[in-house]
Scaffold this motif. Structure first.
Motif, mmCIF file in Angstrom:
data_model
loop_
_atom_site.group_PDB
_atom_site.id
_atom_site.type_symbol
_atom_site.label_atom_id
_atom_site.label_comp_id
_atom_site.label_asym_id
_atom_site.label_seq_id
_atom_site.Cartn_x
_atom_site.Cartn_y
_atom_site.Cartn_z
ATOM 1 N N GLY A 157 0.792 -1.224 0.000
ATOM 2 C CA GLY A 157 0.000 0.000 0.000
ATOM 3 C C GLY A 157 0.823 1.272 0.000
ATOM 4 N N ARG A 158 1.945 1.266 0.705
ATOM 5 C CA ARG A 158 2.759 2.476 0.734
ATOM 6 C C ARG A 158 3.958 2.336 -0.188
ATOM 7 N NH1 ARG A 158 2.948 6.379 5.875
ATOM 8 N NH2 ARG A 158 0.711 6.764 5.911
ATOM 9 N N THR A 159 4.340 3.459 -0.775
ATOM 10 C CA THR A 159 5.415 3.384 -1.769
ATOM 11 C C THR A 159 6.737 3.907 -1.255
ATOM 12 O OG1 THR A 159 4.806 5.565 -2.576
ATOM 13 C CG2 THR A 159 3.816 3.685 -3.667
ATOM 14 N N ALA A 160 6.718 4.572 -0.110
ATOM 15 C CA ALA A 160 7.956 5.178 0.403
ATOM 16 C C ALA A 160 8.575 6.084 -0.649
ATOM 17 C CB ALA A 160 8.948 4.124 0.859
ATOM 18 N N SER A 161 7.737 6.825 -1.335
ATOM 19 C CA SER A 161 8.264 7.829 -2.252
ATOM 20 C C SER A 161 7.355 9.050 -2.189
ATOM 21 C CB SER A 161 8.330 7.278 -3.681
ATOM 22 O OG SER A 161 7.055 6.860 -4.086
ATOM 23 N N ILE A 162 7.935 10.205 -2.393
ATOM 24 C CA ILE A 162 7.120 11.408 -2.432
ATOM 25 C C ILE A 162 7.417 12.159 -3.720
ATOM 26 C CG2 ILE A 162 7.111 11.583 0.079
ATOM 27 C CD1 ILE A 162 8.987 13.944 -0.163
ATOM 28 N N GLY A 163 6.466 12.942 -4.152
ATOM 29 C CA GLY A 163 6.612 13.666 -5.400
ATOM 30 C C GLY A 163 6.920 15.131 -5.145
ATOM 31 N N LEU A 164 7.749 15.692 -5.992
ATOM 32 C CA LEU A 164 8.048 17.120 -5.912
ATOM 33 C C LEU A 164 7.806 17.729 -7.282
ATOM 34 C CD1 LEU A 164 9.258 19.674 -4.600
ATOM 35 C CD2 LEU A 164 11.506 18.814 -5.207
ATOM 36 N N VAL A 165 6.921 18.692 -7.333
ATOM 37 C CA VAL A 165 6.639 19.369 -8.597
ATOM 38 C C VAL A 165 7.096 20.801 -8.459
ATOM 39 C CG1 VAL A 165 4.845 20.110 -10.193
ATOM 40 C CG2 VAL A 165 4.651 17.919 -9.035
ATOM 41 N N LEU A 166 8.082 21.178 -9.241
ATOM 42 C CA LEU A 166 8.502 22.570 -9.166
ATOM 43 C C LEU A 166 8.477 23.204 -10.534
ATOM 44 C CD1 LEU A 166 11.439 21.758 -10.047
ATOM 45 C CD2 LEU A 166 11.968 21.810 -7.617
ATOM 46 N N GLU A 167 8.929 24.422 -10.571
ATOM 47 C CA GLU A 167 8.706 25.194 -11.767
ATOM 48 C C GLU A 167 9.819 24.948 -12.786
ATOM 49 O OE1 GLU A 167 9.531 28.787 -13.907
ATOM 50 O OE2 GLU A 167 9.614 29.310 -11.778
ATOM 51 N N ASP A 168 11.044 24.971 -12.313
ATOM 52 C CA ASP A 168 12.156 24.768 -13.228
ATOM 53 C C ASP A 168 13.399 24.406 -12.428
ATOM 54 O OD1 ASP A 168 14.096 24.721 -15.049
ATOM 55 O OD2 ASP A 168 13.903 26.793 -15.712
ATOM 56 N N LEU A 169 13.847 23.177 -12.626
ATOM 57 C CA LEU A 169 15.013 22.704 -11.880
ATOM 58 C C LEU A 169 16.256 23.528 -12.185
ATOM 59 C CD1 LEU A 169 15.114 18.839 -11.725
ATOM 60 C CD2 LEU A 169 15.697 20.467 -9.935
ATOM 61 N N ALA A 170 16.266 24.130 -13.357
ATOM 62 C CA ALA A 170 17.466 24.863 -13.739
ATOM 63 C C ALA A 170 17.521 26.234 -13.070
ATOM 64 C CB ALA A 170 17.518 25.014 -15.254
ATOM 65 N N ASP A 171 16.410 26.661 -12.479
ATOM 66 C CA ASP A 171 16.413 27.926 -11.754
ATOM 67 C C ASP A 171 17.167 27.730 -10.441
ATOM 68 O OD1 ASP A 171 15.771 30.044 -10.026
ATOM 69 O OD2 ASP A 171 13.874 30.391 -11.039
ATOM 70 N N PRO A 172 18.200 28.529 -10.227
ATOM 71 C CA PRO A 172 19.030 28.292 -9.034
ATOM 72 C C PRO A 172 18.252 28.368 -7.722
ATOM 73 C CG PRO A 172 19.690 30.307 -10.194
ATOM 74 C CD PRO A 172 18.721 29.596 -11.062
ATOM 75 N N PHE A 173 17.131 29.044 -7.730
ATOM 76 C CA PHE A 173 16.345 29.130 -6.508
ATOM 77 C C PHE A 173 15.852 27.761 -6.060
ATOM 78 C CE2 PHE A 173 12.118 29.733 -4.483
ATOM 79 C CZ PHE A 173 12.554 30.350 -3.330
ATOM 80 N N TYR A 174 15.574 26.872 -7.013
ATOM 81 C CA TYR A 174 14.958 25.607 -6.657
ATOM 82 C C TYR A 174 15.950 24.513 -6.315
ATOM 83 C CZ TYR A 174 10.689 27.804 -8.186
ATOM 84 O OH TYR A 174 9.636 28.661 -8.299
ATOM 85 N N GLY A 175 17.215 24.720 -6.627
ATOM 86 C CA GLY A 175 18.219 23.716 -6.300
ATOM 87 C C GLY A 175 18.250 23.415 -4.811
ATOM 88 N N PRO A 176 18.530 24.420 -3.991
ATOM 89 C CA PRO A 176 18.571 24.171 -2.551
ATOM 90 C C PRO A 176 17.229 23.700 -1.997
ATOM 91 C CG PRO A 176 19.583 26.270 -3.094
ATOM 92 C CD PRO A 176 18.964 25.756 -4.354
ATOM 93 N N LEU A 177 16.144 24.219 -2.546
ATOM 94 C CA LEU A 177 14.821 23.788 -2.082
ATOM 95 C C LEU A 177 14.651 22.292 -2.328
ATOM 96 C CD1 LEU A 177 11.554 25.747 -2.725
ATOM 97 C CD2 LEU A 177 11.603 23.279 -2.788
#
Lengths: 349, 349
Positions: free
Chosen positions: A75-95
């Motif tokens: 039942g559980r997958t031990a995975s979570i999803g992350l949807v962001l705007e653009d991985l190449a944007d340096p703001f999202y790297g640390p996030l």
DNA sequence: TAGAGCCTGGACAACGTTGTCAGATGCGGG
DNA sequence: CCCGCATCTGACAACGTTGTCCAGGCTCTA
């Protein structure tokens, strides 16, 4: 001759893709299926000798447990999803990195994707992640209507929005204080004597952009300054248009003496324009960026802590997962004004 | 009373986690299971009227297909794994984004994780991805022994290494030309009159670091310059130690007049040190970074194209998946010297 | 109007794993 | 020597989906 065709398929499939199963391991080790399962999962109740035999068979065959089947069963997958705007944007790297660290600490994998600021693509991505049955979602929303997530929320998919609030749905959200940060940044410019201050930001459809604009207006109003339409440029982030917007504000009979930039991409472009024109225009940007301190003058920014945003969101996600849903909550993380020089320039005469 | 306990568990489980299945949809729509499957997958052979009834039931229940079960049945997961060193490193943002774009074009999701430069963590991560039965792997290796991947390769898991070659195993690899790039960069400094040139780089255990060091030595040797031990600092990337290393090179009776920095993190720290000391020391860095052109002087770099690395690797991965394994191949992507000023400073007397 | 053929729908098995439960084995004590 | 008990092992069902195959109803033609 369908028989032959089918046979052929089967051979191809077995050549690349068929992996040994617990059944194979069991046969080779001369034990039962469940005993292999026990060994693989470190369950008690297996004699050392049996365990050794099973382990040998596992190594010999190169067996790896098939987690798809495991997930289906458990039942559980031990995975979570992350949807962001653009991985190449340096703001999202640390996030992204912060989310991953928290996930890792909880033994979960991270599946992610970029929405490219497109609401449709965001939904597509989120639903694909739900189909994978991720245990939870961290979403930096691109759209403003997330009712499509209602069945997932009802089904107990832990969900936390970051950076921007969810639309038309009750869900946890972790934000930077865009309004307060922008107001402080603009007030800082005003305190240094500026009155004609430009604002370049993203589409007000985007929550953070709207809030920052609101902060700009609030600071101006607090100082009793009437804002001219020509000082504001909205929905502009690509370098070419930012460049034009900045140049227009700086031209004309009464040019702005300072600019507030709505996000780091805008800031960088404005820095470039100012460097080219050589005019001493004051600048405060929303979002910190690497090397801002090395430029001359250093760029004064309203800094938000991307890593803290990610960490806070992920931790809240796992708290939902551990204890069932808490009441939806909105968490505002403070911003910090970092003075480096560009925001402290006096107005040019 | 185990009965009660179990009952309790079941209720909790059904409260958060039980989702409608095709069976539920079928019951509600008054059709057979397989018919629902057909509608969900857009297969032909369903009357418009039936399809409508099924679709209504799907919407009413908030049904989403369970891809775990689907994967189990079909064999392919339509997901690929990406293992990199650190998502927060700006070099990997564009790379990761490029991989994602290619994956998306092929209808695959991306699962990723950071190894934090730890070989054990890399292996753990890779095997977790294999347990998920990803169709393929893009790996930026941290370790130098990848024999643990042999069963996966044999089983047809497409695998491409990026940025550094695989260890003790035959696999595709996509690299930047570290040796040539470093040699060119150092030769550039020599051409501008420098003879005492420092090198600060990562541990030679890391392939790219070793290659860049080799490039440095080659350029020096080509110019007939004997390299002093005190000019080289290896295994040093954290800012504090880079700082010390740079300061030591610049002190003493015959200080270096130029520095070659082995990667962008090193470069940035060296820029800081040079800005503080105010001495006109020439600098060439490996890896481009944002804003390098805005610094004074602009930073001359040997640029590698991170996005191209990612794109090339991912495309090769899907070519493997589409057509079975090709012979293992090594692809070298060229680097480009970008002159911005810091590398063209003459040696200080 | 009957037969042939097509179209739609459903029953069933299988994917690889884990939970349940019962059987087998071995040991010690009566 | 046999019984009871603890320990270890394996048979079986179930998770939710899809592929295979067959049945029933329909249309079209002769």
């Amino acid at each position: 001759m369908p028989e032959t065709a089918r046979r052929g398929d089967r051979i191809a499939a077995s050549r690349y893709g068929n992996r040994p199963t617990m059944k194979d391991v069991a046969a080779r080790a001369g034990v039962g299926l469940k005993t292999v399962s026990r060994v693989v999962n470190g369950e008690p109740g297996v004699t050392p000798d049996t365990e050794r035999r099973v382990q040998e068979a596992i190594d010999a065959l190169g067996f790896r447990r098939n987690d798809s089947a495991r997930v289906l069963r458990k039942g559980r997958t031990a995975s979570i999803g992350l949807v962001l705007e653009d991985l190449a944007d340096p703001f999202y790297g640390p996030l992204s990195r912060a989310v991953e660290e928290v996930a890792r600490a909880h033994g979960a994998l991270l599946i992610n994707g970029s929405s490219a600021e497109d609401p449709e693509r965001e939904q597509e991505l989120v639903l694909a992640l739900c189909a994978r049955r991720v245990d939870g979602l961290v979403v930096i929303p691109a759209g403003d209507d997330h009712r499509y997530l209602e069945p997932e929320l009802k089904a107990g998919v832990a969900t936390v929005f970051v950076d921007r609030p969810a639309g038309r749905i009750d869900a946890d959200v972790v934000l930077s204080d865009s309004f307060g940060g922008a107001r402080d940044g603009v007030a800082h410019l005003i305190a240094h004597g500026h009155r004609r201050i430009g604002f370049i930001g993203d589409m007000p459809r985007i929550h953070t952009a709207a809030e920052r604009l609101r902060g700009y207006r609030a600071a101006m109003e607090d100082a009793g300054i009437a804002v001219a339409d020509t000082w504001m440029s909205l929905g502009v982030t690509d370098p070419e248009r930012v460049r034009r917007a900045a140049e227009e504000m700086l031209a004309g009979p009464s040019p702005v003496t300072a600019i507030f930039a709505g996000n780091n991409r805008v800031t960088v472009t404005v820095v470039r324009v100012l460097a080219e024109t050589g005019r001493p225009v004051a600048l405060v940007g929303f979002d910190d960026f690497e090397l801002a301190d090395l430029l001359r003058p250093g760029v004064t920014v309203v800094a938000q802590d991307a890593a803290a945003l990610g960490r806070t969101a992920a931790e809240r996600l796992f708290r939902q997962l551990d204890g069932g849903p808490l009441g939806p909550e909105r968490i505002d993380l403070p911003t910090r004004l970092i003075q480096r020089g560009s925001g402290e320039l006096p107005p040019a005469p």
